[in-house]
Design a protein around this motif. Structure first.
Motif, PDB file in Angstrom:
ATOM      1  N   ASP A  26       0.853  -1.183   0.000  1.00 44.65           N
ATOM      2  CA  ASP A  26       0.000   0.000   0.000  1.00 44.65           C
ATOM      3  C   ASP A  26       0.894   1.240   0.000  1.00 44.65           C
ATOM      4  OD1 ASP A  26      -1.876   1.984   0.372  1.00 44.65           O
ATOM      5  OD2 ASP A  26      -2.671   1.197   2.248  1.00 44.65           O
ATOM      6  N   PRO A  27       1.373   1.681  -1.178  1.00 40.88           N
ATOM      7  CA  PRO A  27       2.296   2.810  -1.224  1.00 40.88           C
ATOM      8  C   PRO A  27       1.692   4.104  -0.689  1.00 40.88           C
ATOM      9  CG  PRO A  27       1.773   2.039  -3.453  1.00 40.88           C
ATOM     10  CD  PRO A  27       1.110   1.115  -2.485  1.00 40.88           C
ATOM     11  N   GLN A  28       0.413   4.332  -0.893  1.00 43.70           N
ATOM     12  CA  GLN A  28      -0.213   5.550  -0.369  1.00 43.70           C
ATOM     13  C   GLN A  28      -0.218   5.508   1.163  1.00 43.70           C
ATOM     14  OE1 GLN A  28      -4.242   6.222  -1.669  1.00 43.70           O
ATOM     15  NE2 GLN A  28      -4.188   8.366  -1.082  1.00 43.70           N
ATOM     16  N   GLY A  29      -0.521   4.356   1.731  1.00 43.00           N
ATOM     17  CA  GLY A  29      -0.481   4.208   3.183  1.00 43.00           C
ATOM     18  C   GLY A  29       0.917   4.435   3.736  1.00 43.00           C
ATOM     19  N   LYS A  30       1.932   3.906   3.033  1.00 50.60           N
ATOM     20  CA  LYS A  30       3.326   4.108   3.475  1.00 50.60           C
ATOM     21  C   LYS A  30       3.702   5.590   3.425  1.00 50.60           C
ATOM     22  CE  LYS A  30       5.147   0.196   4.612  1.00 50.60           C
ATOM     23  NZ  LYS A  30       5.359  -0.011   6.038  1.00 50.60           N
ATOM     24  N   ALA A  31       3.264   6.295   2.388  1.00 52.70           N
ATOM     25  CA  ALA A  31       3.562   7.727   2.267  1.00 52.70           C
ATOM     26  C   ALA A  31       2.918   8.509   3.412  1.00 52.70           C
ATOM     27  CB  ALA A  31       3.084   8.253   0.916  1.00 52.70           C
ATOM     28  N   ILE A  32       1.681   8.162   3.752  1.00 56.22           N
ATOM     29  CA  ILE A  32       1.001   8.831   4.862  1.00 56.22           C
ATOM     30  C   ILE A  32       1.699   8.518   6.177  1.00 56.22           C
ATOM     31  CG2 ILE A  32      -1.146   8.891   6.205  1.00 56.22           C
ATOM     32  CD1 ILE A  32      -2.609   8.397   3.492  1.00 56.22           C
ATOM     33  N   GLU A  33       2.071   7.261   6.363  1.00 59.00           N
ATOM     34  CA  GLU A  33       2.790   6.843   7.572  1.00 59.00           C
ATOM     35  C   GLU A  33       4.073   7.654   7.737  1.00 59.00           C
ATOM     36  OE1 GLU A  33       5.144   2.817   8.938  1.00 59.00           O
ATOM     37  OE2 GLU A  33       3.345   2.588   7.708  1.00 59.00           O
ATOM     38  N   HIS A  34       4.836   7.777   6.660  1.00 58.12           N
ATOM     39  CA  HIS A  34       6.089   8.545   6.695  1.00 58.12           C
ATOM     40  C   HIS A  34       5.811  10.021   6.985  1.00 58.12           C
ATOM     41  CE1 HIS A  34      10.137   9.842   5.760  1.00 58.12           C
ATOM     42  NE2 HIS A  34       9.627  10.715   4.892  1.00 58.12           N
ATOM     43  N   ALA A  35       4.816  10.599   6.312  1.00 61.51           N
ATOM     44  CA  ALA A  35       4.500  12.019   6.495  1.00 61.51           C
ATOM     45  C   ALA A  35       4.060  12.303   7.930  1.00 61.51           C
ATOM     46  CB  ALA A  35       3.416  12.451   5.510  1.00 61.51           C
ATOM     47  N   LEU A  36       3.287  11.413   8.520  1.00 65.63           N
ATOM     48  CA  LEU A  36       2.856  11.620   9.904  1.00 65.63           C
ATOM     49  C   LEU A  36       4.048  11.638  10.846  1.00 65.63           C
ATOM     50  CD1 LEU A  36      -0.341   9.388  10.009  1.00 65.63           C
ATOM     51  CD2 LEU A  36      -0.256  11.884  10.135  1.00 65.63           C
ATOM     52  N   GLY A  37       4.996  10.727  10.635  1.00 67.00           N
ATOM     53  CA  GLY A  37       6.208  10.719  11.450  1.00 67.00           C
ATOM     54  C   GLY A  37       7.003  11.999  11.283  1.00 67.00           C
ATOM     55  N   THR A  38       7.109  12.474  10.038  1.00 68.00           N
ATOM     56  CA  THR A  38       7.831  13.712   9.756  1.00 68.00           C
ATOM     57  C   THR A  38       7.170  14.915  10.434  1.00 68.00           C
ATOM     58  OG1 THR A  38       8.538  12.829   7.627  1.00 68.00           O
ATOM     59  CG2 THR A  38       8.653  15.208   7.879  1.00 68.00           C
ATOM     60  N   LEU A  39       5.862  14.877  10.555  1.00 64.42           N
ATOM     61  CA  LEU A  39       5.123  15.976  11.177  1.00 64.42           C
ATOM     62  C   LEU A  39       5.091  15.880  12.701  1.00 64.42           C
ATOM     63  CD1 LEU A  39       2.127  16.202   8.688  1.00 64.42           C
ATOM     64  CD2 LEU A  39       3.977  17.859   8.971  1.00 64.42           C
TER      65      LEU A  39
END
Length: 79
Positions: free
Chosen positions: A15-28
């Motif tokens: 789920d690449p979209q889920g991975k991108a959201i997961e990464h962005a949340l950590g970055t934020l």
């Protein structure tokens, strides 16, 4: 009658979209977020009044068009 179809990737499917959201949340700065999975919700307004027939119709729609059953699972709720 309203049918709500929730479509999600099956376990083990990338789920690449889920991975991108997961990464962005950590970055934020949102720590403690585990795996993120994304899906879609489809609301259908059906003319059918019988709950069993409405569920059967929504299931047929999900299998034929709304979900790719090879890589996605779906759940139906009636409202």
């Amino acid at each position: 009658m309203k049918a709500i179809v929730t479509v999600m990737p099956k376990a083990g499917v990338l789920d690449p979209q889920g991975k991108a959201i997961e990464h962005a949340l950590g970055t934020l700065g949102f720590g403690g977020v585990g795996e993120v999975r994304t899906g879609k919700i489809i609301e259908l307004e059906l003319a059918e009044t019988d709950p069993a027939a409405a569920r059967a119709a929504a299931e047929a729609m999900a299998k034929k068009l709304l979900a790719n059953t090879v890589i996605e699972s779906f759940r139906i709720e009636l409202a």
